[in-house]
Write a protein that holds these residues in place. Sequence first.
Motif, short mmCIF file in Angstrom:
data_model
loop_
_atom_site.label_atom_id
_atom_site.label_comp_id
_atom_site.label_asym_id
_atom_site.label_seq_id
_atom_site.Cartn_x
_atom_site.Cartn_y
_atom_site.Cartn_z
N LEU A 17 0.85 -1.18 0.00
CA LEU A 17 0.00 0.00 0.00
C LEU A 17 0.89 1.24 0.00
O LEU A 17 1.88 1.28 0.71
N GLY A 18 0.52 2.22 -0.79
CA GLY A 18 1.22 3.50 -0.80
C GLY A 18 0.46 4.49 0.07
O GLY A 18 -0.77 4.56 0.02
N ILE A 19 1.19 5.26 0.86
CA ILE A 19 0.57 6.22 1.79
C ILE A 19 1.16 7.59 1.55
O ILE A 19 2.39 7.75 1.47
N VAL A 20 0.29 8.58 1.44
CA VAL A 20 0.71 9.98 1.41
C VAL A 20 0.35 10.57 2.76
O VAL A 20 -0.80 10.53 3.19
N SER A 21 1.39 11.07 3.45
CA SER A 21 1.21 11.67 4.77
C SER A 21 2.37 12.60 5.03
O SER A 21 3.53 12.22 4.86
N SER A 22 2.07 13.82 5.47
CA SER A 22 3.13 14.79 5.73
C SER A 22 3.70 14.67 7.14
O SER A 22 4.60 15.41 7.51
N THR A 23 3.20 13.73 7.91
CA THR A 23 3.64 13.57 9.29
C THR A 23 4.95 12.78 9.37
O THR A 23 5.31 12.05 8.46
N TYR A 124 -3.78 10.18 1.75
CA TYR A 124 -4.16 9.35 0.60
C TYR A 124 -3.58 7.96 0.80
O TYR A 124 -2.49 7.79 1.34
N LEU A 125 -4.33 6.95 0.33
CA LEU A 125 -3.93 5.56 0.47
C LEU A 125 -4.30 4.83 -0.81
O LEU A 125 -5.40 5.00 -1.33
N ALA A 126 -3.37 4.03 -1.35
CA ALA A 126 -3.66 3.28 -2.56
C ALA A 126 -2.99 1.91 -2.50
O ALA A 126 -1.88 1.78 -2.01
N ARG A 127 -3.71 0.92 -3.01
CA ARG A 127 -3.10 -0.41 -3.16
C ARG A 127 -2.29 -0.38 -4.46
O ARG A 127 -2.77 0.06 -5.49
N LEU A 128 -1.06 -0.85 -4.39
CA LEU A 128 -0.16 -0.80 -5.54
C LEU A 128 0.00 -2.18 -6.15
O LEU A 128 0.02 -3.18 -5.43
N ASP A 129 0.11 -2.23 -7.46
CA ASP A 129 0.35 -3.49 -8.17
C ASP A 129 1.85 -3.72 -8.21
O ASP A 129 2.57 -3.06 -8.96
N ILE A 130 2.32 -4.66 -7.41
CA ILE A 130 3.76 -4.90 -7.27
C ILE A 130 4.40 -5.29 -8.60
O ILE A 130 5.56 -4.99 -8.87
N ASN A 131 3.64 -5.94 -9.48
CA ASN A 131 4.17 -6.38 -10.76
C ASN A 131 4.44 -5.22 -11.72
O ASN A 131 5.16 -5.38 -12.69
N LYS A 132 3.88 -4.06 -11.46
CA LYS A 132 4.08 -2.89 -12.31
C LYS A 132 5.15 -1.94 -11.78
O LYS A 132 5.41 -0.91 -12.38
#
Length: 141
Positions: A17-23, A124-132
């Motif tokens: 999972l990719g996370i966007v956080s300024s903390t 923001y949170l996103a599931r990432l495709d590891i194969n890409k």
Amino acid sequence: MKRNKLIVQPDYSFILLGIVSSTKEYTLAWHLNQSSAFHFTKAPDISLDMNNDFEMIISNYICKSDQHTYTLLRNRLVISSSENYFLLPELNQFDYFLKLEFKIDHFDLEVLINNLRVIDKIDYLARLDINKIKSKENVLH
């Protein structure tokens, strides 16, 4: 003489999972720990020697049980001896990655993602495709 060639297949059987956080990372880990799903502790930094070309130092937190291992990885490197300042340079829009490894078959990812989405420090949170992901071997450790 017959020669055998050893072929190693990396194990990419995890969810990223990719996370966007300024903390700060310790603050994010603390907020994750406030939910009942996590208990992150600071782990020693990971040192990767990239084919003797350069070294990467990655900060990380671990949450481990008999059923799973979760790793919170900071995308911006602690130390880099190259121009590359990111664990996954092609995904530099993300501040953190959450690597989810399971030893059980029945795991409800949606419940976990919903627990993450209510944390106000995650923008923001996103599931990432590891194969890409081109540099996916960087998150194997």
